[in-house]
Design an enzyme around this catalytic site. Structure first.
Site, mmCIF file in Angstrom:
data_model
loop_
_atom_site.group_PDB
_atom_site.id
_atom_site.type_symbol
_atom_site.label_atom_id
_atom_site.label_comp_id
_atom_site.label_asym_id
_atom_site.label_seq_id
_atom_site.Cartn_x
_atom_site.Cartn_y
_atom_site.Cartn_z
ATOM 1 N N ILE A 55 0.953 -1.059 0.519
ATOM 2 C CA ILE A 55 -0.108 -0.043 -0.356
ATOM 3 C C ILE A 55 0.838 1.047 -0.228
ATOM 4 C CG2 ILE A 55 -1.489 1.022 1.279
ATOM 5 C CD1 ILE A 55 -2.580 -0.823 2.018
ATOM 6 N N GLU A 63 1.930 13.979 -0.123
ATOM 7 C CA GLU A 63 3.965 14.440 -0.713
ATOM 8 C C GLU A 63 3.384 13.743 -2.185
ATOM 9 O OE1 GLU A 63 7.136 16.141 -1.356
ATOM 10 O OE2 GLU A 63 5.939 16.250 0.256
#
Length: 148
Positions: A55, A63
């Site tokens: 994941i 970000e």
């Protein structure tokens, strides 16, 4: 207007493995941008997050979304060479995990600017499904100011 990775690297100071936008699909300088991050199993973070159940870490999703907004903010010539720094994040929601094979599409919009400070809203999608959203507070600073 589409920006390929070479042009993105002229705008953002990030470099692999921290450069998390592969292509800008649309841009309205200092207003909005739509960007693409192709997520592959080759990403270094998947070695530990999580073995057997990869994941994309939420912090890296944020970000990636912020970097798309960074391209919109830093695209104008007068902002080149500056760095967009986080001042805070609010209204963060993760709605679905991002896994290898996904293409993260981020739609980022600059909501407010006052001087070198502002607010950016970003929504992340995989296909038509919204997977994340956040509001980012930012400050635009010259990189040499950061170093002193």
């Amino acid at each position: 207007m589409i920006l390929e990775i070479e042009e993105i690297m002229k705008i953002l100071p990030h470099r692999p493995p921290m450069l998390l936008v592969d292509r800008i699909l649309e841009i309205d300088p200092f207003k909005s941008a739509t960007g693409l991050k192709n997520v592959t199993l080759n990403e270094p973070f998947f070695a530990g997050h999580f073995p057997g159940c990869p994941i994309m870490p939420g912090v890296l999703v944020l970000e990636a979304m912020a970097q798309v907004g960074g391209v919109a903010m830093l695209y104008p010539e007068e902002h080149r060479g500056k760095i967009a720094l986080f001042g805070g994040m609010e209204n963060i929601k993760f709605k679905k995990p991002i896994v290898p094979g996904d293409s993260l599409i981020t739609k980022a919009e600059i909501v407010k600017v006052r001087g070198d400070f502002g607010v950016l809203h970003a929504d992340g999608f995989v296909g038509e499904t919204q997977v994340a959203q956040a509001d980012f507070k930012f400050a635009l600073k010259k990189s040499e100011v950061i170093k002193s």
